[in-house]
Enzyme design. Structure first.
Site, mmCIF file in Angstrom:
data_model
loop_
_atom_site.group_PDB
_atom_site.id
_atom_site.type_symbol
_atom_site.label_atom_id
_atom_site.label_comp_id
_atom_site.label_asym_id
_atom_site.label_seq_id
_atom_site.Cartn_x
_atom_site.Cartn_y
_atom_site.Cartn_z
ATOM 1 N N ALA A 90 -52.158 -14.653 -56.162
ATOM 2 C CA ALA A 90 -51.783 -15.755 -55.272
ATOM 3 C C ALA A 90 -50.285 -16.028 -55.347
ATOM 4 O O ALA A 90 -49.625 -16.268 -54.323
ATOM 5 C CB ALA A 90 -52.568 -17.007 -55.634
ATOM 6 N N TYR A 91 -49.744 -16.018 -56.553
ATOM 7 C CA TYR A 91 -48.313 -16.233 -56.771
ATOM 8 C C TYR A 91 -47.490 -15.168 -56.064
ATOM 9 O O TYR A 91 -46.545 -15.464 -55.328
ATOM 10 C CB TYR A 91 -48.064 -16.210 -58.274
ATOM 11 C CG TYR A 91 -46.634 -16.329 -58.728
ATOM 12 C CD1 TYR A 91 -45.824 -17.376 -58.312
ATOM 13 C CD2 TYR A 91 -46.103 -15.399 -59.620
ATOM 14 C CE1 TYR A 91 -44.521 -17.497 -58.759
ATOM 15 C CE2 TYR A 91 -44.802 -15.510 -60.088
ATOM 16 C CZ TYR A 91 -44.013 -16.558 -59.651
ATOM 17 O OH TYR A 91 -42.720 -16.677 -60.096
ATOM 18 N N ALA A 92 -47.871 -13.912 -56.261
ATOM 19 C CA ALA A 92 -47.136 -12.808 -55.652
ATOM 20 C C ALA A 92 -47.231 -12.842 -54.131
ATOM 21 O O ALA A 92 -46.263 -12.523 -53.428
ATOM 22 C CB ALA A 92 -47.654 -11.475 -56.181
ATOM 23 N N ALA A 93 -48.395 -13.244 -53.609
ATOM 24 C CA ALA A 93 -48.570 -13.296 -52.152
ATOM 25 C C ALA A 93 -47.639 -14.323 -51.528
ATOM 26 O O ALA A 93 -46.991 -14.068 -50.500
ATOM 27 C CB ALA A 93 -50.024 -13.630 -51.816
ATOM 28 N N LYS A 137 -44.839 -15.495 -52.805
ATOM 29 C CA LYS A 137 -43.453 -15.078 -52.973
ATOM 30 C C LYS A 137 -43.097 -13.887 -52.077
ATOM 31 O O LYS A 137 -41.956 -13.765 -51.618
ATOM 32 C CB LYS A 137 -43.194 -14.727 -54.444
ATOM 33 C CG LYS A 137 -43.248 -15.931 -55.379
ATOM 34 C CD LYS A 137 -42.146 -16.932 -55.078
ATOM 35 C CE LYS A 137 -42.052 -18.024 -56.119
ATOM 36 N NZ LYS A 137 -40.913 -18.945 -55.893
#
Length: 251
Positions: free
Chosen positions: A153-156, A158
């Protein structure tokens, strides 16, 4: 060196960690210190004023995107201009995708690319007016991590911000606005707590960093941002700069 003297920078999430490090590295710029917790903002402003810088706190929850244009107007009213925008604030969730709620997943986008988009649009006319505006958006090396488990979720969120940065860099170049992204890794309060409470895991993690250490918020991240928004790199835009000691590669 006061390489940014006479310029005004707005830094979100500047009450602690990387955001505070970027603000403290301000190199003579006047700093609008944004965040949710007034006490932390006042502390950052105190540290800046001790160094002779002009700094003012502005309480702002970036998840409330409707309020962002008003906050930018307030900053410009106080400082009479805006030259630099740093979108650092983010409040998201980590964990396996199947265990993540829709609310947690959405929050990462609300405080990440949605908030940055609102700040960028609101700041655009002021950055354009200077003829030499600069935006720095904070992303993450988790976007290209070999094992993205629990970082999805974090990478998506960002990655969306990284794409937004590239598009704005191209669309706004003729307006005299540069837009770059950085993917930092530094000893934020949460990471410091984790390393102190999980020393063996922390040592193993640090061993994966080619430079053999975790970055410092001001010295390694803040000063790099100063370089990015300064005149020496005035021909650089649309880039994603990894500031993680060589741990990730951006092609």
């Amino acid at each position: 060196m006061n390489t940014l003297a006479g310029r005004v920078a707005l830094v979100t999430g500047a009450g602690q960690g990387v955001g505070q490090g970027i603000a403290l590295a301000g190199a003579g710029a006047s700093i609008a210190v944004l965040g949710r917790t007034r006490g932390k903002l006042d502390e950052t402003c105190r540290l800046l004023r001790e160094r002779g810088a002009t700094a003012e706190p502005f309480e702002c929850d970036v998840a409330d995107t409707a309020s962002i244009p008003g906050v930018v107007d307030e900053v410009v009213s106080r400082f009479d201009r805006l030259d630099i925008l740093v979108n650092n604030a983010y409040s998201g969730a980590f964990g396996p995708l199947l265990k993540m709620s829709d609310e947690d997943f959405t929050r990462g986008f609300s405080t990440g690319p949605f908030a940055a988009f609102a700040f960028m649009k609101a700041a655009h006319p002021h950055l354009k007016a200077t003829g030499d505006g600069s935006i720095v958006n904070l992303v993450t090396s988790a976007m290209v991590r070999w094992d993205p488990t629990t970082y999805g979720a974090y990478a998506a969120a960002k990655q969306a911000l990284r794409s937004l940065s590239r598009t704005a860099a191209v669309e706004w170049a003729r307006d005299g606005i540069r837009v770059n992204a950085i993917a930092p890794h530094a000893l934020s309060p949460s990471l410091k707590w984790w390393t102190e409470h999980n020393p063996e895991e922390a040592a193993e993690f640090v061993s994966t960093i080619p430079m053999g250490r975790i970055g410092e918020c001001e010295e390694d991240i803040g000063r790099a941002v100063v370089a990015l928004v300064g005149s020496d790199l005035r021909y650089l835009t649309g880039a994603t700069v990894p500031l993680d000691g060589g741990q990730a590669f951006f092609g």
